[in-house]
Structures are given as C-alpha cells and as structure tokens.
Enzyme design. Structure first.
Site, mmCIF file in Angstrom:
data_model
loop_
_atom_site.group_PDB
_atom_site.id
_atom_site.type_symbol
_atom_site.label_atom_id
_atom_site.label_comp_id
_atom_site.label_asym_id
_atom_site.label_seq_id
_atom_site.Cartn_x
_atom_site.Cartn_y
_atom_site.Cartn_z
ATOM 1 N N CYS A 1 -2.809 11.155 1.492
ATOM 2 C CA CYS A 1 -2.075 9.902 1.259
ATOM 3 C C CYS A 1 -0.656 10.161 0.773
ATOM 4 O O CYS A 1 0.303 9.848 1.467
ATOM 5 C CB CYS A 1 -2.818 9.066 0.225
ATOM 6 S SG CYS A 1 -4.524 8.823 0.666
ATOM 7 N N LYS B 1 0.840 -1.213 0.000
ATOM 8 C CA LYS B 1 0.000 0.000 0.000
ATOM 9 C C LYS B 1 0.874 1.262 0.000
ATOM 10 O O LYS B 1 0.647 2.210 -0.755
ATOM 11 C CB LYS B 1 -0.912 -0.017 1.235
ATOM 12 C CG LYS B 1 -1.592 1.293 1.548
ATOM 13 C CD LYS B 1 -2.617 1.640 0.499
ATOM 14 C CE LYS B 1 -3.155 3.035 0.679
ATOM 15 N NZ LYS B 1 -4.106 3.405 -0.355
HETATM 16 N N1 SAJ Z 1 -0.952 15.040 -8.940
HETATM 17 C C1 SAJ Z 1 -0.020 15.682 -9.743
HETATM 18 N N2 SAJ Z 1 0.311 15.138 -10.936
HETATM 19 C C2 SAJ Z 1 -0.271 13.984 -11.375
HETATM 20 C C3 SAJ Z 1 -1.200 13.324 -10.560
HETATM 21 C C4 SAJ Z 1 -1.531 13.890 -9.332
HETATM 22 O O1 SAJ Z 1 0.525 16.734 -9.392
HETATM 23 O O2 SAJ Z 1 0.071 13.563 -12.488
HETATM 24 C C5 SAJ Z 1 -1.328 15.603 -7.639
HETATM 25 C C6 SAJ Z 1 -2.819 15.858 -7.484
HETATM 26 O O3 SAJ Z 1 -3.184 17.111 -8.008
HETATM 27 C C7 SAJ Z 1 -2.975 15.794 -5.977
HETATM 28 C C8 SAJ Z 1 -1.957 14.750 -5.550
HETATM 29 O O4 SAJ Z 1 -1.047 14.639 -6.635
HETATM 30 O O5 SAJ Z 1 -2.634 17.023 -5.376
HETATM 31 C C9 SAJ Z 1 -2.506 13.408 -5.186
HETATM 32 O O6 SAJ Z 1 -3.504 13.026 -6.099
HETATM 33 P P1 SAJ Z 1 -3.668 11.541 -6.649
HETATM 34 O O7 SAJ Z 1 -4.808 11.523 -7.575
HETATM 35 O O8 SAJ Z 1 -2.388 11.032 -7.165
HETATM 36 O O9 SAJ Z 1 -3.908 10.645 -5.369
HETATM 37 P P2 SAJ Z 1 -4.894 10.660 -4.085
HETATM 38 O O10 SAJ Z 1 -4.080 11.115 -2.922
HETATM 39 O O11 SAJ Z 1 -6.196 11.306 -4.332
HETATM 40 O O12 SAJ Z 1 -5.139 9.072 -3.947
HETATM 41 C C10 SAJ Z 1 -4.022 8.193 -3.839
HETATM 42 C C11 SAJ Z 1 -4.212 7.060 -4.824
HETATM 43 N N3 SAJ Z 1 -2.990 6.268 -4.918
HETATM 44 C C12 SAJ Z 1 -2.462 5.920 -6.108
HETATM 45 O O13 SAJ Z 1 -2.935 6.240 -7.168
HETATM 46 C C13 SAJ Z 1 -1.228 5.075 -6.059
HETATM 47 C C14 SAJ Z 1 -5.378 6.188 -4.384
HETATM 48 O O14 SAJ Z 1 -5.514 5.048 -5.202
HETATM 49 C C15 SAJ Z 1 -5.174 5.745 -2.936
HETATM 50 O O15 SAJ Z 1 -6.269 4.966 -2.490
HETATM 51 C C16 SAJ Z 1 -5.070 6.978 -2.073
HETATM 52 O O16 SAJ Z 1 -3.930 7.738 -2.525
HETATM 53 C C17 SAJ Z 1 -4.895 6.528 -0.644
HETATM 54 O O17 SAJ Z 1 -5.883 6.633 0.112
HETATM 55 O O18 SAJ Z 1 -3.844 6.000 -0.301
#
Ligand code: SAJ
Length: 418
Positions: free
Chosen positions: A256, A202
């Site tokens: 996360c 995870k």
């Molecule tokens: N972000 C970027 N560039 C990207 C993708 C995201 O800057 O290309 C930023 C987003 O704007 C945001 C942050 O990263 O600020 C996090 O967003 P995210 O969509 O990557 O993730 P979370 O935190 O909403 O959810 C993550 C997910 N983990 C993965 O994709 C590996 C989700 O599946 C998990 O369940 C969640 O963390 C968790 O609860 O752990």
C-alpha cells in the site's frame, strides 16, 4: 443476503469471513485454483490473526465456499490487488478481470462494491460505463459504490469491524443501499461521500503515513549527523499534545504505502513534490541500513552476518516490497556469509534463532516480530562470535543489552558509527 467476494487475499478472505460471521451466505471467488482448494479444506493461504480458526469453523459449518468462477448473488465485493504497472501507474488488470467475471451474473437489484485501492475517477469513468454497457442503470437497478478497505494487516479482524468506513456511492440510492449493507457487519461509523472523494481519501491516508514515516526517517538521519539521539527527540516531542512522530526504520514495505502514492502523481519524479520526496527518502532507507552494516563488518575478517525478519512488518508473513529483501540483496554484494531467520514467514530461511546466531559477528534486526522483542541477552552471548546488534526497528532495550556487554546500534546512536 448472498455475497460474492472476488479476490481471496489479504483483504478479501477476512472480509468473506466477517460477512459469514454476520449471517451472510458467502461465496469467495479467486482465479487461483490452489487457493480455492486450500480454503475449501479450511486451510488459510496467508497468516493473519484469528483467520485460521475462524475460516476452519465457517467452512465446517458450510457458511463459506470458495470457487474459481462467479455466480449470481445479491452483492459483489471486489477485493483484488491494484499493483503498479511499468510506468508507476495503477495496474487495473485484476479489477477489470474481476468485473468481466461478475458482469455476466449480475441482475437488477444487485450491489457492486469496489474495495481495491484505485485512482480517483475510476468508479465513474471505468466501472460505471462497464456496467452500463450491459444495459443497467446505476442507482436504479444496480447499486455501485467505492468502499475502500481500511484494515491494518495483523489486526484485520478487529479493524474490519470497528474502524470507521467511507462509502462513496455513485447516486444517493447507491449510498443508501450499500451503507445499509455495510451496517450489517461494521460497528464503526459509516461516512457517506461521492466515489471520487472516497477514492482520493483512501490514497491520502496512505500518503499521510508514508510522508510522516519519511519525516521520521529524515530527521533521524539528521540527528545522527548532529550526534543527537533521535529516539529521545521523538519521545519528548510526542509529549506535545499536537505532535505525533512515527518511527524511523529500515524502509517502508507492503502493498500500500510504497504503491498508492504514485496513483495520484502525474510526474512520478517531480522533485518539488513532498509525496515524491517522501517516497525517495523511504526507498533509500534500505541502502542507509546496509551502509551502516557495512561499516560494522568492515573491520571483521570473514564476517558472518545474521538477518532477522523478512516480512515487511511485525507478526505477519507478508514479504511484498519488504525493505529486508533489499537489504539482504545489498549485503549479498558484500560477499559475506549470512543467515536469514524469520519465525513467521514459512519455509524462507533457517529454522531456529539459535542456529541463525551461531558464530555470527553481527545480528541485524529488520522486522518488529514479537519474538525478536523478547530476545534474551544470554542467548546472544552464548551463540554469537561478536555480540553486536544493529536494531533497525529500535525494539530492544539497548541499555540492558549494553549492561551485558552487547553492543546495540539503533536509530538513537547510529552516530557512534560515523
Ligand atoms: N513503518 C515505519 N514506521 C512507522 C510505521 C510503519 O517505518 O512508524 C513501516 C512498516 O514497518 C512497514 C510500512 O511502514 O514496512 C507500512 O506499514 P504500515 O503499518 O504503516 O501500513 P500497511 O501497509 O500494513 O497498511 C496500510 C494502512 N494504512 C494506514 O495506516 C493509513 C492500512 O490501514 C491500510 O488498509 C493499508 O495500508 C492499505 O491496504 O491501504
């Protein structure tokens, strides 16, 4: 089966709904009385696609009830937060409290499942002994497993059902019993492993994403120094079958990615660690965006700035660790007049986008809400004093705005501000 879901937040409440939709009798437990009251009235305390209508229906059909204290059930699923403590380690307070609340109700034959993100070893070293202290034998009369949630906020109802899941059982019997239960609502594959491997998997998933976002951010900054359009570079590089760059942006928010990597770091400042370095790169992105904004408004007397987006990512109302908040705070230091608008985060800011843009010198886009993607250049021309946009999420078609005489800065052309 009767299931108690402990923690009715971003993960627990949708999980409770999915269980109820699949025929389980669900009791949701939360320590927050007002959350419990809202849920029992069919009102959702959080914004998540389909959650509102689903919960209303389930409550009206008596398929879910929320309570503040646990009661006897066949299965207990713990979905409480695990934030960072003051030492950047995992704060186990909510998980420990959740365990304390269910243990007096637990009977032989019950399942106890942890979905909250926890450091590797937690199930075996902390949760298992706590259950054994009550006289139970894990794998004989209580079935204990770690089943990390894996859902993306905004798309939870889809992902909770169709994503593959990992079940880290404490014994073979635990794995068997818990995976049979998860198959009642999960349509993705279920992979079985031991609890410590599941715990690490995870965290590894979120580290993978954090490191890859940091790579995109660092390469973008480098491209700006070299006067190269990084968005074009990523687009072309991603045509390679084994390359998949993520998107650069104003930083990494949520509960996360900015949190979980620290759970496995002994030295939280180890400069040789790619995990630490990635955190630092992503943590610095709000400063980078604020410094670009500063360059733009430096030349404008009494500037008025409009900021769009307080949520940490698009189409959700979650503002936890949002880079937007850091950027807003940085801009406050500049003593300029600014307006904040977010159509998804309720009661946070100015009501309408028209109002937020009125007489503005600079629009900074910080979140990729769908509403922002469809911004009409005519609205910008009609309302803003200077039609300048800093698009930190790279969501606007900059060429069509430029053709309308509107300057758009994004990660592809920040070098114009050098
Ligand atoms: N972000 C970027 N560039 C990207 C993708 C995201 O800057 O290309 C930023 C987003 O704007 C945001 C942050 O990263 O600020 C996090 O967003 P995210 O969509 O990557 O993730 P979370 O935190 O909403 O959810 C993550 C997910 N983990 C993965 O994709 C590996 C989700 O599946 C998990 O369940 C969640 O963390 C968790 O609860 O752990």
């Amino acid at each position: 089966m009767k299931v108690c879901v402990v923690g009715l937040g971003y993960i627990g409440l949708p999980t409770a709904c999915i269980l109820a939709l699949n025929g389980h009798n669900v009791v949701g437990i939360d320590i927050n009385e007002s959350v419990v009251d809202m849920i029992n009235k069919g009102l959702v305390p959080i914004n998540e696609n389909k959650l509102d209508s689903t919960l209303k229906t389930l409550i009206s059909q008596n398929k879910i009830i929320a309570k503040t204290t646990a009661e006897s059930a066949d299965a207990y699923i713990i979905c409480v937060p695990t934030p960072l403590d003051d030492n950047f380690s995992c704060n186990m307070h909510y998980v420990s409290n959740a365990m304390e609340s269910i243990l007096p109700c637990v009977c032989p034959g019950n399942m106890i499942i942890i979905e909250s993100t926890v450091p590797p070893g937690t199930i075996k070293n902390i949760i298992k002994p706590a259950i054994e202290n009550r006289g139970f034998n894990i794998g004989e009369d209580i079935y204990l497993a770690y089943c990390p949630e894996r859902v993306l906020p905004g798309n939870i109802f889809n992902e909770i059902v169709y994503n593959d899941r990992i079940i880290g059982g404490v014994t073979d019997k635990c794995e068997k019993v818990v995976s049979t239960f998860y198959k009642t609502f999960v349509k993705g594959n279920i992979f079985i492993t031991d609890s410590k491997t599941a715990e690490m998997t995870k965290i590894a998933e979120n580290i993978y994403r954090d490191v890859n976002i940091a790579l995109a951010n660092q390469l973008s900054i480098l491209c700006n120094e070299l006067e190269i359009n990084s968005l074009k570079v990523f687009n072309l590089a991603n045509k390679h079958p084994r390359v998949n760059f993520l998107s650069p942006g104003p930083g990494v928010g949520g509960h996360c990615l900015p949190v979980d990597p620290y759970f496995v770091l002994k030295d939280k400042n180890d400069s040789s660690s790619i995990i630490v370095l990635s955190r630092k790169i992503n943590e610095n992105m709000p400063n980078y965006i604020a410094s670009l904004a500063k360059k733009i408004i430096n030349y404008i007397p009494s500037p008025k700035v409009t900021l769009w987006g307080v949520a940490y990512k698009g189409n959700i109302d979650d503002t936890r660790n949002s880079p937007s908040i850091q950027i807003i705070n940085k801009l406050k230091e500049l003593n300029c007049d600014f307006q904040v608008y977010d159509p998804v985060v309720k009661n946070c800011c100015i009501e309408t986008k028209e109002e937020s843009l009125k007489d503005s010198n600079l629009l900074i886009i910080l979140t990729d809400h769908d509403e922002f993607k469809s911004l009409d250049p005519k609205l910008v021309l009609r309302t803003m004093r200077n039609p300048i946009i800093l698009d930190s999420k790279n969501i606007l078609d900059s060429i069509s705005f430029m053709l309308n005489g509107i300057i758009v800065y994004n990660f592809g052309n920040f070098h114009l501000l050098n």
